[in-house]
Design a protein around this motif. Structure first.
Motif, PDB file in Angstrom:
ATOM      1  N   VAL A 168       1.853   7.047  -6.627  1.00  0.00           N
ATOM      2  CA  VAL A 168       0.802   8.010  -6.979  1.00  0.00           C
ATOM      3  C   VAL A 168       1.287   9.439  -6.731  1.00  0.00           C
ATOM      4  O   VAL A 168       1.166  10.305  -7.612  1.00  0.00           O
ATOM      5  CB  VAL A 168      -0.493   7.719  -6.183  1.00  0.00           C
ATOM      6  N   LEU A 169       1.849   9.701  -5.558  1.00  0.00           N
ATOM      7  CA  LEU A 169       2.351  11.045  -5.267  1.00  0.00           C
ATOM      8  C   LEU A 169       3.476  11.417  -6.221  1.00  0.00           C
ATOM      9  O   LEU A 169       3.537  12.554  -6.697  1.00  0.00           O
ATOM     10  CB  LEU A 169       2.831  11.149  -3.817  1.00  0.00           C
TER      11      LEU A 169
ATOM     12  N   LEU B 277      -1.787  12.084   2.683  1.00  0.00           N
ATOM     13  CA  LEU B 277      -0.871  11.276   1.873  1.00  0.00           C
ATOM     14  C   LEU B 277       0.548  11.838   1.938  1.00  0.00           C
ATOM     15  O   LEU B 277       1.517  11.080   2.059  1.00  0.00           O
ATOM     16  CB  LEU B 277      -1.333  11.214   0.416  1.00  0.00           C
TER      17      LEU B 277
ATOM     18  N   LEU C 110      -8.596   7.660  -6.046  1.00  0.00           N
ATOM     19  CA  LEU C 110      -8.374   8.871  -5.250  1.00  0.00           C
ATOM     20  C   LEU C 110      -9.690   9.596  -4.970  1.00  0.00           C
ATOM     21  O   LEU C 110      -9.873  10.158  -3.888  1.00  0.00           O
ATOM     22  CB  LEU C 110      -7.397   9.806  -5.962  1.00  0.00           C
TER      23      LEU C 110
ATOM     24  N   ARG D 160       0.839  -1.205   0.000  1.00  0.00           N
ATOM     25  CA  ARG D 160       0.000   0.000   0.000  1.00  0.00           C
ATOM     26  C   ARG D 160       0.876   1.258   0.000  1.00  0.00           C
ATOM     27  O   ARG D 160       0.583   2.229  -0.686  1.00  0.00           O
ATOM     28  CB  ARG D 160      -0.932  -0.014   1.222  1.00  0.00           C
TER      29      ARG D 160
ATOM     30  N   TRP E  86      -5.386  15.567   0.914  1.00  0.00           N
ATOM     31  CA  TRP E  86      -4.136  15.219   0.221  1.00  0.00           C
ATOM     32  C   TRP E  86      -2.944  15.352   1.171  1.00  0.00           C
ATOM     33  O   TRP E  86      -1.955  14.628   1.059  1.00  0.00           O
ATOM     34  CB  TRP E  86      -3.965  16.114  -1.000  1.00  0.00           C
TER      35      TRP E  86
ATOM     36  N   TYR F 140       2.258   1.899  -3.412  1.00  0.00           N
ATOM     37  CA  TYR F 140       1.227   2.470  -4.277  1.00  0.00           C
ATOM     38  C   TYR F 140       1.122   3.976  -4.046  1.00  0.00           C
ATOM     39  O   TYR F 140       1.141   4.760  -4.996  1.00  0.00           O
ATOM     40  CB  TYR F 140      -0.122   1.780  -4.026  1.00  0.00           C
ATOM     41  N   TRP F 141       1.003   4.391  -2.782  1.00  0.00           N
ATOM     42  CA  TRP F 141       0.856   5.820  -2.492  1.00  0.00           C
ATOM     43  C   TRP F 141       2.100   6.603  -2.897  1.00  0.00           C
ATOM     44  O   TRP F 141       1.999   7.731  -3.377  1.00  0.00           O
ATOM     45  CB  TRP F 141       0.512   6.055  -1.025  1.00  0.00           C
TER      46      TRP F 141
ATOM     47  N   ASP G 134     -11.615   7.573  -2.370  1.00  0.00           N
ATOM     48  CA  ASP G 134     -11.014   7.736  -1.041  1.00  0.00           C
ATOM     49  C   ASP G 134     -11.092   9.177  -0.537  1.00  0.00           C
ATOM     50  O   ASP G 134     -10.536   9.501   0.505  1.00  0.00           O
ATOM     51  CB  ASP G 134      -9.550   7.279  -1.056  1.00  0.00           C
TER      52      ASP G 134
ATOM     53  N   ILE H  20       3.944   9.896   3.444  1.00  0.00           N
ATOM     54  CA  ILE H  20       5.205   9.705   2.726  1.00  0.00           C
ATOM     55  C   ILE H  20       6.351  10.406   3.448  1.00  0.00           C
ATOM     56  O   ILE H  20       7.444   9.861   3.574  1.00  0.00           O
ATOM     57  CB  ILE H  20       5.085  10.197   1.264  1.00  0.00           C
TER      58      ILE H  20
END
Length: 194
Positions: A89-90, A174, A149, A82, A171, A85-86, A152, A178
């Motif tokens: 995406v970022l 997320l 996105l 997971r 946002w 994935y994030w 969620d 990170i």
């Protein structure tokens, strides 16, 4: 022990929305969600106590609210997948535009056009393919990411005629996730003076 706390009439709506794992952002396109945000902000302490009684923790982020809950822990492998994935995406959206964040507006088509001329962005988009087993076309991959996105509550469709999305305050969640990853660099250790 009976708690005597005042909670707003909209508490049921707040619970119904947040218990799905979604976020309520201050900059939502939806006026109802903005109103719920204001209700939570005005009654945060009371709502926190109320929701704690039923096993939910009301969390306050940077212009957003969400529930956290003590649940069975995910396996380490699931958490790592997971997180990958994030991160991907970022990385994709920050490669597209470094200013991509809460309040940012975009159209997916703009990202696809940019990916056609920007090899780095193209590679970032292609790297997301590994998260979707049946997606080979860049447009399908991007559509899947945006759909997730939006589901969620990190993005909202602001204008369906122009297919314009707005990035929600959630946002920040997320980005914080990170940023909280600490990577130990062995070269720093080797460079310490003796």
């Amino acid at each position: 022990m009976e708690l005597n706390i005042r909670i707003p009439d909209s508490t049921g709506n707040i619970f119904e929305y947040l218990q799905k794992g979604l976020f309520i952002s201050s900059n939502s396109v939806d006026e109802t969600l903005r109103n719920l945000y204001d209700q939570i902000e005005d009654n945060f302490e009371s709502l926190s106590l109320f929701f704690a009684q039923i096993g939910y923790t009301l969390e306050h982020g940077n212009e957003y609210f969400y529930f956290s809950r003590n649940e069975p822990r995910m396996t380490l492998e699931q958490k790592i997948q997971r997180a990958y994935y994030w991160i991907d995406v970022l990385d994709l959206f920050k490669t597209y535009d470094e200013t991509f964040g809460p309040g940012y507006r975009f159209q997916p088509e703009q990202i696809l056009v940019e990916a056609n001329i920007n090899v780095v962005l193209q590679n970032k988009l292609d790297s997301l393919r590994k998260h979707f087993s049946d997606k080979d076309i860049r447009k399908d991959i991007l559509d899947n990411v945006i759909r997730q996105l939006t589901k969620d509550s990190f993005l909202e469709l602001e204008n369906d005629k122009t297919n314009t999305y707005k990035v929600m305050s959630a946002w920040h969640y997320l980005e914080r996730l990170i940023e909280s990853i600490n990577i130990y660099d062995e070269t720093e250790e080797d460079e310490k003076p003796e």
